[in-house]
Design an enzyme around this catalytic site. Structure first.
Site, PDB file in Angstrom:
ATOM      1  N   LYS A   9       0.828  -1.211   0.000  1.00  0.00           N
ATOM      2  CA  LYS A   9       0.000   0.000   0.000  1.00  0.00           C
ATOM      3  C   LYS A   9       0.866   1.268   0.000  1.00  0.00           C
ATOM      4  CE  LYS A   9      -3.972  -2.189   2.284  1.00  0.00           C
ATOM      5  NZ  LYS A   9      -4.949  -2.091   3.408  1.00  0.00           N
ATOM      6  N   TYR A  49     -12.598  -3.107  -3.337  1.00  0.00           N
ATOM      7  CA  TYR A  49     -13.124  -3.008  -1.961  1.00  0.00           C
ATOM      8  C   TYR A  49     -14.654  -2.980  -1.971  1.00  0.00           C
ATOM      9  CZ  TYR A  49      -8.456  -2.215   0.066  1.00  0.00           C
ATOM     10  OH  TYR A  49      -7.149  -2.350   0.502  1.00  0.00           O
ATOM     11  N   PHE A  57     -15.777   4.223   6.814  1.00  0.00           N
ATOM     12  CA  PHE A  57     -14.375   4.478   6.498  1.00  0.00           C
ATOM     13  C   PHE A  57     -14.055   4.377   5.007  1.00  0.00           C
ATOM     14  CE2 PHE A  57     -14.553  -0.095   7.589  1.00  0.00           C
ATOM     15  CZ  PHE A  57     -13.948  -0.664   6.471  1.00  0.00           C
ATOM     16  N   ARG A  85      -1.422 -14.671   4.504  1.00  0.00           N
ATOM     17  CA  ARG A  85      -2.255 -13.969   5.503  1.00  0.00           C
ATOM     18  C   ARG A  85      -1.610 -14.039   6.886  1.00  0.00           C
ATOM     19  NH1 ARG A  85      -6.726 -10.600   4.198  1.00  0.00           N
ATOM     20  NH2 ARG A  85      -7.781 -11.255   6.078  1.00  0.00           N
ATOM     21  N   THR A  91      -5.852  -7.236  10.661  1.00  0.00           N
ATOM     22  CA  THR A  91      -6.068  -5.940   9.996  1.00  0.00           C
ATOM     23  C   THR A  91      -5.493  -4.757  10.780  1.00  0.00           C
ATOM     24  OG1 THR A  91      -8.086  -6.866   9.050  1.00  0.00           O
ATOM     25  CG2 THR A  91      -7.850  -4.468   8.961  1.00  0.00           C
ATOM     26  N   ARG A 102       2.290  -6.569   9.626  1.00  0.00           N
ATOM     27  CA  ARG A 102       1.537  -5.478  10.257  1.00  0.00           C
ATOM     28  C   ARG A 102       1.921  -5.326  11.728  1.00  0.00           C
ATOM     29  NH1 ARG A 102      -4.232  -7.099   7.489  1.00  0.00           N
ATOM     30  NH2 ARG A 102      -4.125  -5.766   5.636  1.00  0.00           N
ATOM     31  N   ASN A 112      -2.058   0.100   6.984  1.00  0.00           N
ATOM     32  CA  ASN A 112      -1.553  -1.188   7.483  1.00  0.00           C
ATOM     33  C   ASN A 112      -0.674  -1.936   6.468  1.00  0.00           C
ATOM     34  OD1 ASN A 112      -3.592  -1.890   5.795  1.00  0.00           O
ATOM     35  ND2 ASN A 112      -4.802  -3.019   7.298  1.00  0.00           N
ATOM     36  N   HIS A 115      -2.028  -5.332   1.430  1.00  0.00           N
ATOM     37  CA  HIS A 115      -3.269  -6.081   1.204  1.00  0.00           C
ATOM     38  C   HIS A 115      -2.910  -7.497   0.787  1.00  0.00           C
ATOM     39  CE1 HIS A 115      -7.100  -7.415  -0.486  1.00  0.00           C
ATOM     40  NE2 HIS A 115      -6.364  -7.919  -1.461  1.00  0.00           N
ATOM     41  N   GLU A 126      -8.776 -11.446  -7.713  1.00  0.00           N
ATOM     42  CA  GLU A 126      -7.925 -10.267  -7.590  1.00  0.00           C
ATOM     43  C   GLU A 126      -6.766 -10.307  -8.586  1.00  0.00           C
ATOM     44  OE1 GLU A 126      -8.927  -9.098  -2.976  1.00  0.00           O
ATOM     45  OE2 GLU A 126      -7.085 -10.210  -3.334  1.00  0.00           O
TER      46      GLU A 126
HETATM   47  P1  IDP Z   1      -7.769  -6.953   5.507  1.00  0.00           P
HETATM   48  O1  IDP Z   1      -6.947  -5.953   4.716  1.00  0.00           O
HETATM   49  O2  IDP Z   1      -7.062  -7.382   6.759  1.00  0.00           O
HETATM   50  O3  IDP Z   1      -8.259  -8.101   4.677  1.00  0.00           O
HETATM   51  P2  IDP Z   1     -10.460  -5.883   5.377  1.00  0.00           P
HETATM   52  O4  IDP Z   1     -11.499  -6.033   6.440  1.00  0.00           O
HETATM   53  O5  IDP Z   1     -10.648  -6.650   4.109  1.00  0.00           O
HETATM   54  O6  IDP Z   1      -9.051  -6.161   6.046  1.00  0.00           O
HETATM   55  O7  IDP Z   1     -10.391  -4.310   5.053  1.00  0.00           O
HETATM   56  C1  IDP Z   1      -9.717  -3.834   3.919  1.00  0.00           C
HETATM   57  C2  IDP Z   1      -8.936  -2.602   4.302  1.00  0.00           C
HETATM   58  O8  IDP Z   1      -9.838  -1.553   4.685  1.00  0.00           O
HETATM   59  C3  IDP Z   1      -8.008  -2.780   5.517  1.00  0.00           C
HETATM   60  O9  IDP Z   1      -6.778  -3.391   5.205  1.00  0.00           O
HETATM   61  C4  IDP Z   1      -7.850  -1.355   5.974  1.00  0.00           C
HETATM   62  O10 IDP Z   1      -6.904  -0.644   5.175  1.00  0.00           O
HETATM   63  C5  IDP Z   1      -9.254  -0.784   5.735  1.00  0.00           C
HETATM   64  N1  IDP Z   1     -10.103  -0.907   6.940  1.00  0.00           N
HETATM   65  C6  IDP Z   1     -10.704  -2.039   7.402  1.00  0.00           C
HETATM   66  N2  IDP Z   1     -11.403  -1.801   8.517  1.00  0.00           N
HETATM   67  C7  IDP Z   1     -11.246  -0.475   8.777  1.00  0.00           C
HETATM   68  C8  IDP Z   1     -11.748   0.408   9.815  1.00  0.00           C
HETATM   69  O11 IDP Z   1     -12.489  -0.009  10.732  1.00  0.00           O
HETATM   70  N3  IDP Z   1     -11.381   1.717   9.736  1.00  0.00           N
HETATM   71  C9  IDP Z   1     -10.573   2.203   8.747  1.00  0.00           C
HETATM   72  N4  IDP Z   1     -10.089   1.415   7.744  1.00  0.00           N
HETATM   73  C10 IDP Z   1     -10.417   0.093   7.763  1.00  0.00           C
HETATM   74 MG    MG Z   2      -9.621  -8.161   3.087  1.00  0.00          MG
END
Ligand code: IDP
Ligand code: MG
Length: 153
Positions: A9, A49, A57, A85, A91, A102, A112, A115, A126
């Protein structure tokens, strides 16, 4: 062999962590089969997304993911999605396990670093979203017999 999608990212690129992140996957024994730097736009982010569209968010997430380039990549290995993963961690960087990417480099739920696909099915989706088939290289890795046993290959 299973393939999975990984995207470094904009925060990691700004923080000069690209080499560090790629190095972890290489050292683990995953095989890099595609990589490119790209600038994302609204279209691809709405698709990538889509499960987050409408969440509070989401606008901030899109803004962040467009704030600079990302590095898209495809990694191959046995159970690649699960392995990646685990290396990536949960996350929210503040809760992510120490030793994970992370856990070691992020203090944030959104900034973070990386992805990674959440299932082999998502991974295929993807990969085809970000790469044309001719951009994925099926090269022979001489070290494979030191990384896997015969049954695993
Ligand atoms: P992941 O990246 O661990 O798979 P996902 O739930 O798929 O997590 O969310 C995608 C991305 O959206 C996260 O990596 C993060 O950058 C962002 N994100 C997820 N949850 C939140 C939140 O509660 N607040 C702000 N950003 C979030
Ligand atoms: Mg995800």
């Amino acid at each position: 062999m299973e393939r999975t999608f990984v995207m470094i990212k904009p925060d990691a690129i700004q923080r000069n962590l690209v080499g560090e992140v790629i190095s972890r996957f290489e050292k683990k024994g995953l095989k890099l089969i595609a990589m490119k730097m790209i600038q994302l736009d609204d279209n691809i982010l709405n698709e990538h997304y889509k499960h987050h569209v409408g969440k509070p968010f989401f606008p901030e997430l899109v803004k962040f993911m467009k704030s600079g380039p990302v590095i898209a990549s495809v990694w191959e290995g046995k159970d690649a999605t699960t392995v990646v993963r685990k290396l990536v961690g949960s996350t929210n960087g503040r809760n992510a396990e120490s030793g994970s990417i992370r856990g070691d480099y992020s203090m944030s739920v959104s900034k973070n670093i990386i992805h990674a696909s959440d299932s082999p099915e998502t991974a295929e989706e993807e990969i085809s979203r970000f790469f044309r088939s001719e951009e994925i290289i099926d090269w022979k890795r001489e070290l494979d017999s030191y990384i896997y046993n015969k049954e695993e290959i």
